[in-house]
Design an enzyme around this catalytic site. Sequence first.
Site, PDB file in Angstrom:
ATOM      1  N   ASN A   8       0.819  -1.225   0.218  1.00 47.13           N
ATOM      2  CA  ASN A   8       0.302   0.631  -0.282  1.00 47.13           C
ATOM      3  C   ASN A   8       1.394   1.234   0.065  1.00 47.13           C
ATOM      4  O   ASN A   8       1.491   1.444   1.017  1.00 47.13           O
ATOM      5  CB  ASN A   8      -0.819  -0.319   1.336  1.00 47.13           C
ATOM      6  N   ARG A  92      -2.790  -2.183  -3.068  1.00 47.19           N
ATOM      7  CA  ARG A  92      -4.647  -1.310  -2.777  1.00 47.19           C
ATOM      8  C   ARG A  92      -4.068  -0.780  -4.283  1.00 47.19           C
ATOM      9  O   ARG A  92      -3.028   0.692  -4.058  1.00 47.19           O
ATOM     10  CB  ARG A  92      -4.165  -1.156  -1.208  1.00 47.19           C
ATOM     11  N   HIS A 180     -13.454   3.388   0.244  1.00 50.71           N
ATOM     12  CA  HIS A 180     -12.924   2.591   0.932  1.00 50.71           C
ATOM     13  C   HIS A 180     -13.369   1.380   1.471  1.00 50.71           C
ATOM     14  O   HIS A 180     -13.952   0.918   1.801  1.00 50.71           O
ATOM     15  CB  HIS A 180     -13.165   3.327   2.452  1.00 50.71           C
ATOM     16  N   ARG A 240      -9.205  16.902   3.471  1.00 48.35           N
ATOM     17  CA  ARG A 240     -10.285  16.918   2.700  1.00 48.35           C
ATOM     18  C   ARG A 240     -11.677  17.874   2.646  1.00 48.35           C
ATOM     19  O   ARG A 240     -11.775  17.917   3.773  1.00 48.35           O
ATOM     20  CB  ARG A 240     -10.825  16.340   2.147  1.00 48.35           C
ATOM     21  N   GLU A 378      -7.761  -4.232   5.725  1.00 45.66           N
ATOM     22  CA  GLU A 378      -7.437  -3.996   4.162  1.00 45.66           C
ATOM     23  C   GLU A 378      -6.548  -4.573   3.620  1.00 45.66           C
ATOM     24  O   GLU A 378      -6.711  -5.535   2.887  1.00 45.66           O
ATOM     25  CB  GLU A 378      -7.274  -2.440   3.332  1.00 45.66           C
TER      26      GLU A 378
END
Length: 404
Positions: A8, A92, A180, A240, A378
Site C-alpha cells: 500500500n 491497494r 474505502h 479534504r 484492508e
Amino acid sequence: MDTILVVNAGSSSVKFQVFAVEGEGRLKRQIKGQIDGIGSRPRLRASGADGNTIADRAYPIESVPDVPSAMAVAGAWLREENSINPVAVGHRVVHGGPDHSRPVLIDHGVVGRLERYISLAPLHQPHNLAPIRTILSNSPALPQVACFDTAFHRDHDALADHYAIPYQLHAEGIRRYGFHGLSYEYIARRLPQVAPDIAGGRVIVAHLGSGASMCAMKNGKSVESTMGFTALDGLAMGTRPGQLDPGVVLYLLSEKGMPASKVQDFLYRECGLKGLSGVSNDMRELQTSTDPRAKFAVDYFVYRVGLNAGMLAAALQGLDAFVFTAGIGENSSSIRALIAERLGWLGVTIDAAENDKHSGKISASNSKIPVYVVPTDEELMIAQHTLALLMSRQSANPNRARAS
C-alpha cells in the site's frame, strides 16, 4: 513456505505486509512494516507475527528519494534478511473506474488504463501505481493483483450511481463510485462472526480516519456511500472538505483566479479539519487543543457524521446496526460518544464503560440500535483476493510453472 506480499504505497511511505499461505488457502500474517519519510527522513520499521519489532533503521535521504527506491530497500530486506520471495503481490489501488468491479491480474495494459484515473485520486493513484511499475519492470513474471477501493460499491442501484447530468457523461464514467471498499468488504465478511444477528440486516459502517466515509450495507452489500466520483465527497476529512457546493469550485476558478491545478491541491491538501481548525489535520491534536477553532472542527466532523447517518438510514429504509471502524472509529472513545449522541433520534444509546474499554459492542442493553466497533484489515482483504486470483489462475493453467 509460499507467501503473499501486500503493498500500500503513498506519497511519502510504502506500507507492506507478508502473509504465509497455509493449508486450505488460509493466510497467516508474518511481517508488518513500512518505509516512511521517503525523500526526507527514510526509516524502515517492521514487526513480526507476535508484534515485536524486527527492524527499525534509518537511511540517508539520497538512498531512498522516491517510492521505487523504497520498494528496492524493502524488497532487499525481505529477501536477504527474511528469506521472503513471494509467489504474488497484492496492491491497494484507490480508483478502479467503471471497468473494474473485482480484483484483476496486472499487466501493462491494466496499468495504462488505471493511469487515466490519476486526476480523480491524485493523493493515492500515482503512488499506488509506482510500485506496480517497479515490479513489472524488475520481476515481470511475478503475478501482481490490483484490489480496488471502488469495487465493493460497483453493484449500486442506478439511482445511487447516477448524477443528475446528461447520460453521455455518465457513460463516459462520471458517476458515483464510493471508496474505502476494501475496508467495507472486510467488515461485511467479519460481521457474520462478530455480530451474526445483524450481519444480513441494514447496517451503517463508519470508516473514520484521516480519510473518512460511511457506507450503507444491506445483506452485506453496499447500497449507498457518502463518497462519489472522487474521494473528496461526503464527510470532512483530515485535509479534504467533504460535501461541497460545486459553485464554490466555480468561484475559486472565476473570482479568485485560481488555476485548476491550484484548486485541486487546495481541495485535497488545505481543507477539512486542517482548514477548519487552522491547527492540525490530526483528530488527536484537535481534541487536546484549547483553540476554539479546533473544537469547532471536531464538532463539525461529528455533526456531519450524524447528518450522513440520517441519509444512509433513509437509503436503507431503516437501520438495524451501526459500526465504527478505522483509526478514529476504532480508537477514539470520545468521538464515538459524541457521534452516538447525534444518533440518539435513531434509538442509539451507548454504554460508557464498554465504550471506554473499546469493547466490540458498545451499545447499552436498552439501545434500540446495537453499536459495534470492528477493527478493519484492508491488507488481509487484499491478501485474500490475491490468493484467490492466484489459485484461480493456477486452476485454469495447471501446467503453468510457479513464478519465483
